[in-house]
Structure formats: C-alpha cells, structure tokens
Write a protein that holds these residues in place. Structure first.
Motif, PDB file in Angstrom:
ATOM      1  N   ALA A   1       0.858  -1.184   0.000  1.00  0.00           N
ATOM      2  CA  ALA A   1       0.000   0.000   0.000  1.00  0.00           C
ATOM      3  C   ALA A   1       0.888   1.225   0.000  1.00  0.00           C
ATOM      4  CB  ALA A   1      -0.910   0.001   1.221  1.00  0.00           C
ATOM      5  N   ASN A   2       0.776   2.009  -1.036  1.00  0.00           N
ATOM      6  CA  ASN A   2       1.565   3.231  -1.147  1.00  0.00           C
ATOM      7  C   ASN A   2       3.057   2.946  -1.005  1.00  0.00           C
ATOM      8  OD1 ASN A   2      -0.855   4.691  -1.312  1.00  0.00           O
ATOM      9  ND2 ASN A   2      -1.019   4.692   0.896  1.00  0.00           N
ATOM     10  N   GLY A   3       3.493   1.829  -1.569  1.00  0.00           N
ATOM     11  CA  GLY A   3       4.896   1.488  -1.572  1.00  0.00           C
ATOM     12  C   GLY A   3       5.403   0.813  -0.311  1.00  0.00           C
ATOM     13  N   CYS A   4       4.547   0.593   0.678  1.00  0.00           N
ATOM     14  CA  CYS A   4       4.968  -0.035   1.931  1.00  0.00           C
ATOM     15  C   CYS A   4       4.383  -1.447   2.007  1.00  0.00           C
ATOM     16  CB  CYS A   4       4.467   0.755   3.131  1.00  0.00           C
ATOM     17  SG  CYS A   4       5.098   2.429   3.172  1.00  0.00           S
ATOM     18  N   GLU A   5       5.215  -2.412   2.409  1.00  0.00           N
ATOM     19  CA  GLU A   5       4.748  -3.780   2.545  1.00  0.00           C
ATOM     20  C   GLU A   5       4.219  -4.011   3.950  1.00  0.00           C
ATOM     21  OE1 GLU A   5       7.145  -7.037   1.381  1.00  0.00           O
ATOM     22  OE2 GLU A   5       7.863  -6.043  -0.410  1.00  0.00           O
ATOM     23  N   ASN A   6       3.152  -4.767   4.059  1.00  0.00           N
ATOM     24  CA  ASN A   6       2.576  -5.131   5.348  1.00  0.00           C
ATOM     25  C   ASN A   6       2.072  -6.568   5.277  1.00  0.00           C
ATOM     26  OD1 ASN A   6       2.503  -2.530   6.887  1.00  0.00           O
ATOM     27  ND2 ASN A   6       1.408  -1.915   5.062  1.00  0.00           N
ATOM     28  N   ASN A   7       2.179  -7.276   6.364  1.00  0.00           N
ATOM     29  CA  ASN A   7       1.599  -8.592   6.482  1.00  0.00           C
ATOM     30  C   ASN A   7       0.091  -8.409   6.572  1.00  0.00           C
ATOM     31  OD1 ASN A   7       0.448 -10.841   8.036  1.00  0.00           O
ATOM     32  ND2 ASN A   7       2.563 -11.563   8.091  1.00  0.00           N
ATOM     33  N   VAL A   8      -0.674  -9.255   5.885  1.00  0.00           N
ATOM     34  CA  VAL A   8      -2.130  -9.120   5.873  1.00  0.00           C
ATOM     35  C   VAL A   8      -2.682  -9.226   7.292  1.00  0.00           C
ATOM     36  CG1 VAL A   8      -4.269 -10.189   5.079  1.00  0.00           C
ATOM     37  CG2 VAL A   8      -2.354  -9.939   3.512  1.00  0.00           C
ATOM     38  N   THR A   9      -2.219 -10.191   8.064  1.00  0.00           N
ATOM     39  CA  THR A   9      -2.721 -10.339   9.431  1.00  0.00           C
ATOM     40  C   THR A   9      -2.297  -9.168  10.313  1.00  0.00           C
ATOM     41  OG1 THR A   9      -0.834 -11.765   9.928  1.00  0.00           O
ATOM     42  CG2 THR A   9      -2.888 -12.844   9.358  1.00  0.00           C
ATOM     43  N   LYS A  10      -1.148  -8.580  10.037  1.00  0.00           N
ATOM     44  CA  LYS A  10      -0.701  -7.407  10.790  1.00  0.00           C
ATOM     45  C   LYS A  10      -1.654  -6.239  10.548  1.00  0.00           C
ATOM     46  CE  LYS A  10       3.306  -4.444  11.474  1.00  0.00           C
ATOM     47  NZ  LYS A  10       4.647  -4.093  11.016  1.00  0.00           N
ATOM     48  N   LEU A  11      -2.136  -6.097   9.314  1.00  0.00           N
ATOM     49  CA  LEU A  11      -3.098  -5.038   9.009  1.00  0.00           C
ATOM     50  C   LEU A  11      -4.385  -5.212   9.794  1.00  0.00           C
ATOM     51  CD1 LEU A  11      -2.757  -4.540   5.165  1.00  0.00           C
ATOM     52  CD2 LEU A  11      -2.283  -2.879   6.949  1.00  0.00           C
ATOM     53  N   VAL A  12      -4.816  -6.459   9.939  1.00  0.00           N
ATOM     54  CA  VAL A  12      -6.040  -6.732  10.690  1.00  0.00           C
ATOM     55  C   VAL A  12      -5.881  -6.287  12.136  1.00  0.00           C
ATOM     56  CG1 VAL A  12      -7.515  -8.577  11.580  1.00  0.00           C
ATOM     57  CG2 VAL A  12      -6.796  -8.614   9.187  1.00  0.00           C
ATOM     58  N   VAL A  13      -4.741  -6.565  12.714  1.00  0.00           N
ATOM     59  CA  VAL A  13      -4.495  -6.237  14.114  1.00  0.00           C
ATOM     60  C   VAL A  13      -4.309  -4.729  14.313  1.00  0.00           C
ATOM     61  CG1 VAL A  13      -2.886  -6.562  16.030  1.00  0.00           C
ATOM     62  CG2 VAL A  13      -3.536  -8.497  14.606  1.00  0.00           C
ATOM     63  N   GLU A  14      -3.665  -4.068  13.357  1.00  0.00           N
ATOM     64  CA  GLU A  14      -3.316  -2.657  13.520  1.00  0.00           C
ATOM     65  C   GLU A  14      -4.462  -1.686  13.248  1.00  0.00           C
ATOM     66  OE1 GLU A  14       0.055  -2.059  11.020  1.00  0.00           O
ATOM     67  OE2 GLU A  14       1.453  -2.792  12.542  1.00  0.00           O
ATOM     68  N   ASN A  15      -5.505  -2.125  12.573  1.00  0.00           N
ATOM     69  CA  ASN A  15      -6.614  -1.231  12.220  1.00  0.00           C
ATOM     70  C   ASN A  15      -7.842  -1.567  13.048  1.00  0.00           C
ATOM     71  OD1 ASN A  15      -5.766   0.439   9.754  1.00  0.00           O
ATOM     72  ND2 ASN A  15      -5.045  -1.618   9.271  1.00  0.00           N
ATOM     73  N   ALA A  16      -8.492  -0.538  13.593  1.00  0.00           N
ATOM     74  CA  ALA A  16      -9.710  -0.762  14.372  1.00  0.00           C
ATOM     75  C   ALA A  16     -10.779  -1.412  13.495  1.00  0.00           C
ATOM     76  CB  ALA A  16     -10.223   0.549  14.949  1.00  0.00           C
ATOM     77  N   VAL A  17     -10.882  -0.972  12.251  1.00  0.00           N
ATOM     78  CA  VAL A  17     -11.824  -1.558  11.290  1.00  0.00           C
ATOM     79  C   VAL A  17     -11.129  -1.644   9.942  1.00  0.00           C
ATOM     80  CG1 VAL A  17     -14.054  -1.319  10.116  1.00  0.00           C
ATOM     81  CG2 VAL A  17     -13.819  -0.561  12.483  1.00  0.00           C
ATOM     82  N   ILE A  18     -11.169  -2.822   9.345  1.00  0.00           N
ATOM     83  CA  ILE A  18     -10.623  -2.997   7.999  1.00  0.00           C
ATOM     84  C   ILE A  18     -11.580  -3.878   7.201  1.00  0.00           C
ATOM     85  CG2 ILE A  18      -9.141  -4.926   8.691  1.00  0.00           C
ATOM     86  CD1 ILE A  18      -7.105  -3.834   6.548  1.00  0.00           C
ATOM     87  N   VAL A  19     -11.777  -3.513   5.950  1.00  0.00           N
ATOM     88  CA  VAL A  19     -12.661  -4.241   5.050  1.00  0.00           C
ATOM     89  C   VAL A  19     -11.814  -4.840   3.933  1.00  0.00           C
ATOM     90  CG1 VAL A  19     -14.646  -4.082   3.503  1.00  0.00           C
ATOM     91  CG2 VAL A  19     -14.553  -2.641   5.552  1.00  0.00           C
ATOM     92  N   PHE A  20     -11.879  -6.145   3.769  1.00  0.00           N
ATOM     93  CA  PHE A  20     -11.226  -6.837   2.663  1.00  0.00           C
ATOM     94  C   PHE A  20     -12.286  -7.219   1.656  1.00  0.00           C
ATOM     95  CE2 PHE A  20      -8.177  -7.505   6.021  1.00  0.00           C
ATOM     96  CZ  PHE A  20      -6.953  -7.456   5.378  1.00  0.00           C
ATOM     97  N   GLY A  21     -12.027  -6.962   0.390  1.00  0.00           N
ATOM     98  CA  GLY A  21     -12.982  -7.333  -0.639  1.00  0.00           C
ATOM     99  C   GLY A  21     -12.369  -7.303  -2.021  1.00  0.00           C
ATOM    100  N   ARG A  22     -13.122  -7.829  -2.969  1.00  0.00           N
ATOM    101  CA  ARG A  22     -12.685  -7.804  -4.360  1.00  0.00           C
ATOM    102  C   ARG A  22     -12.686  -6.376  -4.868  1.00  0.00           C
ATOM    103  NH1 ARG A  22     -16.515 -11.927  -4.153  1.00  0.00           N
ATOM    104  NH2 ARG A  22     -15.566 -13.982  -4.381  1.00  0.00           N
ATOM    105  N   ARG A  23     -11.743  -6.083  -5.733  1.00  0.00           N
ATOM    106  CA  ARG A  23     -11.676  -4.762  -6.346  1.00  0.00           C
ATOM    107  C   ARG A  23     -12.969  -4.521  -7.130  1.00  0.00           C
ATOM    108  NH1 ARG A  23      -7.647  -1.550  -6.727  1.00  0.00           N
ATOM    109  NH2 ARG A  23      -6.079  -3.146  -6.325  1.00  0.00           N
ATOM    110  N   GLY A  24     -13.646  -3.435  -6.823  1.00  0.00           N
ATOM    111  CA  GLY A  24     -14.866  -3.053  -7.532  1.00  0.00           C
ATOM    112  C   GLY A  24     -16.128  -3.749  -7.054  1.00  0.00           C
ATOM    113  N   CYS A  25     -16.078  -4.481  -5.959  1.00  0.00           N
ATOM    114  CA  CYS A  25     -17.239  -5.226  -5.450  1.00  0.00           C
ATOM    115  C   CYS A  25     -18.281  -4.264  -4.885  1.00  0.00           C
ATOM    116  CB  CYS A  25     -16.781  -6.217  -4.383  1.00  0.00           C
ATOM    117  SG  CYS A  25     -18.138  -7.039  -3.529  1.00  0.00           S
ATOM    118  N   CYS A  26     -19.526  -4.414  -5.331  1.00  0.00           N
ATOM    119  CA  CYS A  26     -20.585  -3.524  -4.867  1.00  0.00           C
ATOM    120  C   CYS A  26     -20.919  -3.741  -3.396  1.00  0.00           C
ATOM    121  CB  CYS A  26     -21.827  -3.676  -5.734  1.00  0.00           C
ATOM    122  SG  CYS A  26     -22.565  -5.315  -5.688  1.00  0.00           S
TER     123      CYS A  26
END
Length: 133
Positions: A28-53
C-alpha cells in the motif's frame, strides 16, 4: 493515501506474491505489510474484491456512521491467497467482503447490516476504538 470524492482517505492496495515464510504481503503506497498485521493494527478494515458492490455498501455504511475503515481491495488473481491467510488466522472460512473489527473477524455485509439495524453496531465500533463519540 489516495483521496476519495468525499475528502476522506482510503487505503488503496494490492497483494504481492509470497513473502518470507509463505506470508502474503500487502503493498500500500509502496509499503509492505503482512495481511494479518493489518487486521491487528486497524480498528476496522474491510477486505474485498476490487470493484465489489457489497464492499462499497459496507464501506459507505461505516463512513456514514463516522468510521473511516481501511479498505483492502484485492485483485482477482490474489483473492485465493488472501482468503487462505485470513482463514488460517481466524480459524474458519472467510468470504469477501470480510469486515474485521478490533482485530477479529466481524463478518460480511449481512452481519454489518443486521447489527446496524438492531442498534448493536455503534457500541461494538466504540469498544473497538473506531468511534469516540
């Protein structure tokens, strides 16, 4: 961070191939992050397909409540790898859109909508630190 039409910023990103130990890295913006680390570091995170309604609906609902969730839009070719890592982390089958609140799998669109309708969503978001008022 890329600005959206509403003036809020969103995390635009994509998943790269396997990193050390088979972990998938989020770029993201040139910085690498572990996917599970993102889950822990963000109060709310949404994972989804690009362009998903459905992901768009979840995001808009959370924005309407005053939460600015991190959004991970996954390209189709990386989808299976990301779902696998999220499933391993959470001990179960994860489907898109996947909403994580307070580092734990909250659910998808149906769970977000049902807890919003019953009035349970705002207290959960406050407890996770996503809302302060």
């Amino acid at each position: 961070m890329a600005a959206t039409a509403g003036g809020r910023s969103r995390l635009h990103n994509f998943i790269e191939g396997a990193g050390n130990g088979g972990e998938h890295r989020l770029v993201a913006n040139g910085c690498e992050n572990n996917v599970t680390k993102l889950v822990v570091e963000n109060a709310v995170i949404v994972f989804g397909r690009r362009g998903c309604c459905m992901c768009h609906v979840v995001n808009r609902l959370l924005l309407g409540l005053g939460v600015n969730p991190a959004v991970c839009e996954v390209d189709e070719e990386k989808e299976e790898a990301v779902l696998h890592e999220l499933s391993v982390t959470n001990g179960g089958g994860v489907q898109f859109p996947a909403v994580f609140v307070g580092g734990k799998l909250f659910g998808g669109l149906d769970r977000v909508m049902s807890t919003h309708i019953t009035g349970e969503l705002v207290p959960i978001l406050k407890e996770a630190g996503a809302l302060w008022l």
